[in-house]
Scaffold this active site. Sequence first.
Site, mmCIF file in Angstrom:
data_model
loop_
_atom_site.group_PDB
_atom_site.id
_atom_site.type_symbol
_atom_site.label_atom_id
_atom_site.label_comp_id
_atom_site.label_asym_id
_atom_site.label_seq_id
_atom_site.Cartn_x
_atom_site.Cartn_y
_atom_site.Cartn_z
ATOM 1 N N HIS A 96 -5.910 4.651 -10.916
ATOM 2 C CA HIS A 96 -5.994 3.796 -12.106
ATOM 3 C C HIS A 96 -5.335 4.469 -13.307
ATOM 4 C CE1 HIS A 96 -7.742 1.061 -15.128
ATOM 5 N NE2 HIS A 96 -7.950 2.170 -15.833
ATOM 6 N N GLU A 97 -5.641 5.749 -13.532
ATOM 7 C CA GLU A 97 -5.057 6.450 -14.675
ATOM 8 C C GLU A 97 -3.547 6.586 -14.519
ATOM 9 O OE1 GLU A 97 -6.693 6.715 -17.256
ATOM 10 O OE2 GLU A 97 -8.662 6.315 -16.363
ATOM 11 N N HIS A 100 -1.691 3.611 -15.763
ATOM 12 C CA HIS A 100 -1.310 3.640 -17.180
ATOM 13 C C HIS A 100 0.009 4.389 -17.376
ATOM 14 C CE1 HIS A 100 -4.883 1.712 -18.601
ATOM 15 N NE2 HIS A 100 -5.691 2.661 -18.160
ATOM 16 N N HIS A 104 3.413 2.947 -19.025
ATOM 17 C CA HIS A 104 4.144 3.632 -20.090
ATOM 18 C C HIS A 104 5.620 3.772 -19.724
ATOM 19 C CE1 HIS A 104 4.624 7.447 -22.774
ATOM 20 N NE2 HIS A 104 5.013 6.359 -23.402
#
Length: 231
Positions: A96-97, A100, A104
């Site tokens: 999940h991280e 991100h 980006h």
Amino acid sequence: MGIYVILIIPVLILSMYVQWRFRSKFARYAEMQLNSGFSGKEVAEKMLHDNGIFDVRVMSTDGQLSDHYNPEEKTVNLSTDVYYGRSVAAAAVAAHECGHAVQHTKSYSWLNFRSSMVPVVSITSNLLQWVLIIGVFLIAFTFNPIVLAIGVAGLILITLFSIVTLPVEFDASRRALNWLKNNKGVLHTSEEHIQAKDALWWAAMTYVIAALGAMTNLIYYLSILFGRNRE
């Protein structure tokens, strides 16, 4: 206070339920070891590299459920349990991280919008409580609404930030789950994928509750500003 009680009690009850489900799910899935034996760090590095991202570092950070992506420093920061963990929960959070980080890299519009709001929201959050207290005091004793109106403007900004966070978080989970589904080397079974999906769903629900709480707070102070709760 009547309108506030009516608004906030259902949100508080729902919030407690979601937090309980979220923590119980993660505690359960943290006990379920991956058949692949991957650690959260290894999952994160593999997802980054599979997406052509080689300039983001995977770091270990203190705290529990403190996992986050830092776009300024280009680091995926994983809590100790996730960084070293070899469980379904660790894999889900790490992916999940990294979702991100992929956002980006691909200049995902909602993430860019949210990131642009962070400095202003940070300053607003630190001052808002005092502005609202002073504003309520002034409108009660002097009928001067200016300070409270400034506080309500700050609440609108924070509520908008909470709402904008939702597509960012749901999209990061979608990217994570799609990658996990297509990488049988990480999650060997459909059961592990279902468990990862369930864990991320309940994590996302905490952001939904936060947005509901922000909207409830905003409605309450709007009612004070416009005199709806005065007798």
